[in-house]
Design a protein around this motif. Structure first.
Motif, PDB file in Angstrom:
ATOM      1  N   VAL A 169       0.846  -1.173   0.000  1.00 55.14           N
ATOM      2  CA  VAL A 169       0.000   0.000   0.000  1.00 55.14           C
ATOM      3  C   VAL A 169       0.891   1.236   0.000  1.00 55.14           C
ATOM      4  O   VAL A 169       1.899   1.279   0.694  1.00 55.14           O
ATOM      5  CB  VAL A 169      -0.915  -0.008   1.253  1.00 55.14           C
ATOM      6  CG1 VAL A 169      -1.713   1.263   1.356  1.00 55.14           C
ATOM      7  CG2 VAL A 169      -1.820  -1.222   1.228  1.00 55.14           C
ATOM      8  N   ASP A 170       0.529   2.232  -0.754  1.00 56.41           N
ATOM      9  CA  ASP A 170       1.295   3.466  -0.822  1.00 56.41           C
ATOM     10  C   ASP A 170       1.106   4.242   0.482  1.00 56.41           C
ATOM     11  O   ASP A 170       0.004   4.712   0.759  1.00 56.41           O
ATOM     12  CB  ASP A 170       0.813   4.295  -2.011  1.00 56.41           C
ATOM     13  CG  ASP A 170       1.524   5.624  -2.168  1.00 56.41           C
ATOM     14  OD1 ASP A 170       2.433   5.926  -1.361  1.00 56.41           O
ATOM     15  OD2 ASP A 170       1.171   6.365  -3.101  1.00 56.41           O
ATOM     16  N   PRO A 171       2.159   4.397   1.289  1.00 48.10           N
ATOM     17  CA  PRO A 171       2.008   5.119   2.554  1.00 48.10           C
ATOM     18  C   PRO A 171       1.739   6.612   2.349  1.00 48.10           C
ATOM     19  O   PRO A 171       1.372   7.304   3.283  1.00 48.10           O
ATOM     20  CB  PRO A 171       3.355   4.904   3.254  1.00 48.10           C
ATOM     21  CG  PRO A 171       4.310   4.644   2.153  1.00 48.10           C
ATOM     22  CD  PRO A 171       3.522   3.945   1.067  1.00 48.10           C
ATOM     23  N   PHE A 172       1.894   7.103   1.123  1.00 46.29           N
ATOM     24  CA  PHE A 172       1.657   8.505   0.836  1.00 46.29           C
ATOM     25  C   PHE A 172       0.406   8.699  -0.027  1.00 46.29           C
ATOM     26  O   PHE A 172       0.259   9.717  -0.707  1.00 46.29           O
ATOM     27  CB  PHE A 172       2.877   9.121   0.159  1.00 46.29           C
ATOM     28  CG  PHE A 172       4.100   9.050   1.029  1.00 46.29           C
ATOM     29  CD1 PHE A 172       4.249   9.916   2.091  1.00 46.29           C
ATOM     30  CD2 PHE A 172       5.067   8.090   0.805  1.00 46.29           C
ATOM     31  CE1 PHE A 172       5.356   9.837   2.923  1.00 46.29           C
ATOM     32  CE2 PHE A 172       6.180   8.002   1.627  1.00 46.29           C
ATOM     33  CZ  PHE A 172       6.324   8.876   2.691  1.00 46.29           C
ATOM     34  N   ALA A 173      -0.500   7.751   0.026  1.00 52.92           N
ATOM     35  CA  ALA A 173      -1.736   7.833  -0.747  1.00 52.92           C
ATOM     36  C   ALA A 173      -2.577   9.049  -0.357  1.00 52.92           C
ATOM     37  O   ALA A 173      -3.435   9.476  -1.125  1.00 52.92           O
ATOM     38  CB  ALA A 173      -2.548   6.549  -0.587  1.00 52.92           C
ATOM     39  N   PHE A 174      -2.329   9.607   0.810  1.00 56.19           N
ATOM     40  CA  PHE A 174      -3.067  10.787   1.248  1.00 56.19           C
ATOM     41  C   PHE A 174      -2.707  12.033   0.436  1.00 56.19           C
ATOM     42  O   PHE A 174      -3.465  12.995   0.390  1.00 56.19           O
ATOM     43  CB  PHE A 174      -2.800  11.072   2.740  1.00 56.19           C
ATOM     44  CG  PHE A 174      -1.384  11.462   3.038  1.00 56.19           C
ATOM     45  CD1 PHE A 174      -1.003  12.797   3.029  1.00 56.19           C
ATOM     46  CD2 PHE A 174      -0.422  10.496   3.313  1.00 56.19           C
ATOM     47  CE1 PHE A 174       0.313  13.154   3.290  1.00 56.19           C
ATOM     48  CE2 PHE A 174       0.888  10.851   3.576  1.00 56.19           C
ATOM     49  CZ  PHE A 174       1.260  12.183   3.563  1.00 56.19           C
ATOM     50  N   MET A 175      -1.550  12.020  -0.214  1.00 57.73           N
ATOM     51  CA  MET A 175      -1.139  13.181  -1.007  1.00 57.73           C
ATOM     52  C   MET A 175      -1.917  13.214  -2.319  1.00 57.73           C
ATOM     53  O   MET A 175      -2.201  12.171  -2.904  1.00 57.73           O
ATOM     54  CB  MET A 175       0.357  13.135  -1.302  1.00 57.73           C
ATOM     55  CG  MET A 175       1.216  13.440  -0.099  1.00 57.73           C
ATOM     56  SD  MET A 175       2.982  13.413  -0.479  1.00 57.73           S
ATOM     57  CE  MET A 175       3.117  14.817  -1.606  1.00 57.73           C
ATOM     58  N   PRO A 176      -2.246  14.410  -2.790  1.00 54.92           N
ATOM     59  CA  PRO A 176      -2.982  14.516  -4.058  1.00 54.92           C
ATOM     60  C   PRO A 176      -2.195  13.864  -5.196  1.00 54.92           C
ATOM     61  O   PRO A 176      -0.969  13.933  -5.240  1.00 54.92           O
ATOM     62  CB  PRO A 176      -3.093  16.026  -4.280  1.00 54.92           C
ATOM     63  CG  PRO A 176      -2.918  16.637  -2.932  1.00 54.92           C
ATOM     64  CD  PRO A 176      -1.995  15.720  -2.179  1.00 54.92           C
ATOM     65  N   ASP A 177      -2.929  13.242  -6.112  1.00 54.81           N
ATOM     66  CA  ASP A 177      -2.296  12.645  -7.289  1.00 54.81           C
ATOM     67  C   ASP A 177      -1.541  13.701  -8.066  1.00 54.81           C
ATOM     68  O   ASP A 177      -1.947  14.868  -8.125  1.00 54.81           O
ATOM     69  CB  ASP A 177      -3.342  12.038  -8.226  1.00 54.81           C
ATOM     70  CG  ASP A 177      -3.697  10.612  -7.882  1.00 54.81           C
ATOM     71  OD1 ASP A 177      -2.904   9.939  -7.200  1.00 54.81           O
ATOM     72  OD2 ASP A 177      -4.782  10.168  -8.307  1.00 54.81           O
ATOM     73  N   GLY A 178      -0.466  13.271  -8.695  1.00 49.01           N
ATOM     74  CA  GLY A 178       0.276  14.128  -9.612  1.00 49.01           C
ATOM     75  C   GLY A 178      -0.172  13.841 -11.036  1.00 49.01           C
ATOM     76  O   GLY A 178      -1.134  13.104 -11.267  1.00 49.01           O
ATOM     77  N   GLY A 179       0.534  14.405 -11.977  1.00 45.85           N
ATOM     78  CA  GLY A 179       0.154  14.269 -13.387  1.00 45.85           C
ATOM     79  C   GLY A 179       0.083  12.847 -13.900  1.00 45.85           C
ATOM     80  O   GLY A 179      -0.797  12.506 -14.671  1.00 45.85           O
ATOM     81  N   ARG A 180       1.007  11.985 -13.445  1.00 46.50           N
ATOM     82  CA  ARG A 180       0.995  10.607 -13.953  1.00 46.50           C
ATOM     83  C   ARG A 180      -0.262   9.871 -13.524  1.00 46.50           C
ATOM     84  O   ARG A 180      -0.899   9.192 -14.333  1.00 46.50           O
ATOM     85  CB  ARG A 180       2.244   9.857 -13.500  1.00 46.50           C
ATOM     86  CG  ARG A 180       3.507  10.394 -14.150  1.00 46.50           C
ATOM     87  CD  ARG A 180       4.783   9.643 -13.804  1.00 46.50           C
ATOM     88  NE  ARG A 180       4.883   9.257 -12.416  1.00 46.50           N
ATOM     89  CZ  ARG A 180       5.192   8.030 -11.991  1.00 46.50           C
ATOM     90  NH1 ARG A 180       5.447   7.072 -12.861  1.00 46.50           N
ATOM     91  NH2 ARG A 180       5.276   7.767 -10.708  1.00 46.50           N
ATOM     92  N   GLY A 181      -0.637   9.974 -12.262  1.00 47.24           N
ATOM     93  CA  GLY A 181      -1.849   9.306 -11.783  1.00 47.24           C
ATOM     94  C   GLY A 181      -3.105   9.891 -12.406  1.00 47.24           C
ATOM     95  O   GLY A 181      -4.039   9.166 -12.761  1.00 47.24           O
ATOM     96  N   LEU A 182      -3.127  11.203 -12.552  1.00 52.03           N
ATOM     97  CA  LEU A 182      -4.291  11.864 -13.138  1.00 52.03           C
ATOM     98  C   LEU A 182      -4.408  11.583 -14.627  1.00 52.03           C
ATOM     99  O   LEU A 182      -5.505  11.509 -15.171  1.00 52.03           O
ATOM    100  CB  LEU A 182      -4.218  13.368 -12.879  1.00 52.03           C
ATOM    101  CG  LEU A 182      -4.311  13.759 -11.405  1.00 52.03           C
ATOM    102  CD1 LEU A 182      -3.981  15.234 -11.221  1.00 52.03           C
ATOM    103  CD2 LEU A 182      -5.681  13.423 -10.841  1.00 52.03           C
ATOM    104  N   MET A 183      -3.284  11.409 -15.293  1.00 55.77           N
ATOM    105  CA  MET A 183      -3.275  11.089 -16.730  1.00 55.77           C
ATOM    106  C   MET A 183      -4.057   9.810 -16.993  1.00 55.77           C
ATOM    107  O   MET A 183      -4.879   9.753 -17.904  1.00 55.77           O
ATOM    108  CB  MET A 183      -1.817  10.941 -17.192  1.00 55.77           C
ATOM    109  CG  MET A 183      -1.651  10.617 -18.641  1.00 55.77           C
ATOM    110  SD  MET A 183      -1.910  12.085 -19.624  1.00 55.77           S
ATOM    111  CE  MET A 183      -1.582  11.421 -21.234  1.00 55.77           C
ATOM    112  N   ALA A 184      -3.817   8.806 -16.174  1.00 53.82           N
ATOM    113  CA  ALA A 184      -4.502   7.520 -16.350  1.00 53.82           C
ATOM    114  C   ALA A 184      -6.010   7.648 -16.113  1.00 53.82           C
ATOM    115  O   ALA A 184      -6.795   6.939 -16.737  1.00 53.82           O
ATOM    116  CB  ALA A 184      -3.899   6.476 -15.413  1.00 53.82           C
TER     117      ALA A 184
END
Length: 166
Positions: free
Chosen positions: A21-36
């Motif tokens: 699990v990403d321990p930093f999942a609380f941080m807003p998505d960046g461009g790569r995650g939003l691109m998908a």
């Protein structure tokens, strides 16, 4: 050695080869995650990455997506820096990636980054200080980091897990 550590950090963040699990999942998505999310198929991503647009033009083009206003601004800023390109399969690090890899090695992610309010220029200016000027980032990466940070920081204290505060 540092390059190996950076690549390992990106692999961990992307979940490559692990089910962690990403321990930093609380941080807003960046461009790569939003691109998908905005362009769910490889064909749509390739078409988007072929376009040359300013951040403002990207904002207009992303109005039909289900992204929030902040997410659209984050993705628009990222795409204005990386497109046109043929990356699709390996987009360059986004602002979230760069913050996680670069900021934590010297100071608290919470007080040194997540709780800072700066405009884009304020984030870019930090790279002029003696202790930040040698951070191994290209000018484009610094701009990607500054765009992401100006749009998404500061975070609300309650959105950061207690174990990562201070």
């Amino acid at each position: 050695m540092r390059r190996v550590l950076v690549l390992a950090a990106f692999a961990l963040l992307a979940g490559v080869g692990t089910a962690q699990v990403d321990p930093f999942a609380f941080m807003p998505d960046g461009g790569r995650g939003l691109m998908a999310r905005a362009f769910p198929t490889p064909e749509a991503q390739a078409e988007a990455l072929a376009a040359t647009r300013s951040a403002e033009e990207w904002l207009g083009a992303l109005t039909a997506s289900d992204l929030s206003e902040r997410e659209r601004a984050t993705l628009a800023a990222y795409l204005s820096r990386v497109a046109p390109s043929d990356y699709v399969q390996s987009l360059p690090p986004d602002g979230r990636d760069l913050a996680l890899v670069q900021c934590q090695s010297c100071h608290s992610l919470f007080s040194g980054y997540l709780m800072q309010r700066r405009d884009r220029n304020g984030w870019l200016v930090i790279f002029a200080s003696p202790f930040h000027k040698d951070i191994p980032m290209s000018q484009t990466e610094r701009e990607i980091f500054a765009d992401y940070s100006a749009i998404n920081m500061p975070m609300r204290v309650e959105d950061v897990p207690p174990e990562l505060r201070f």
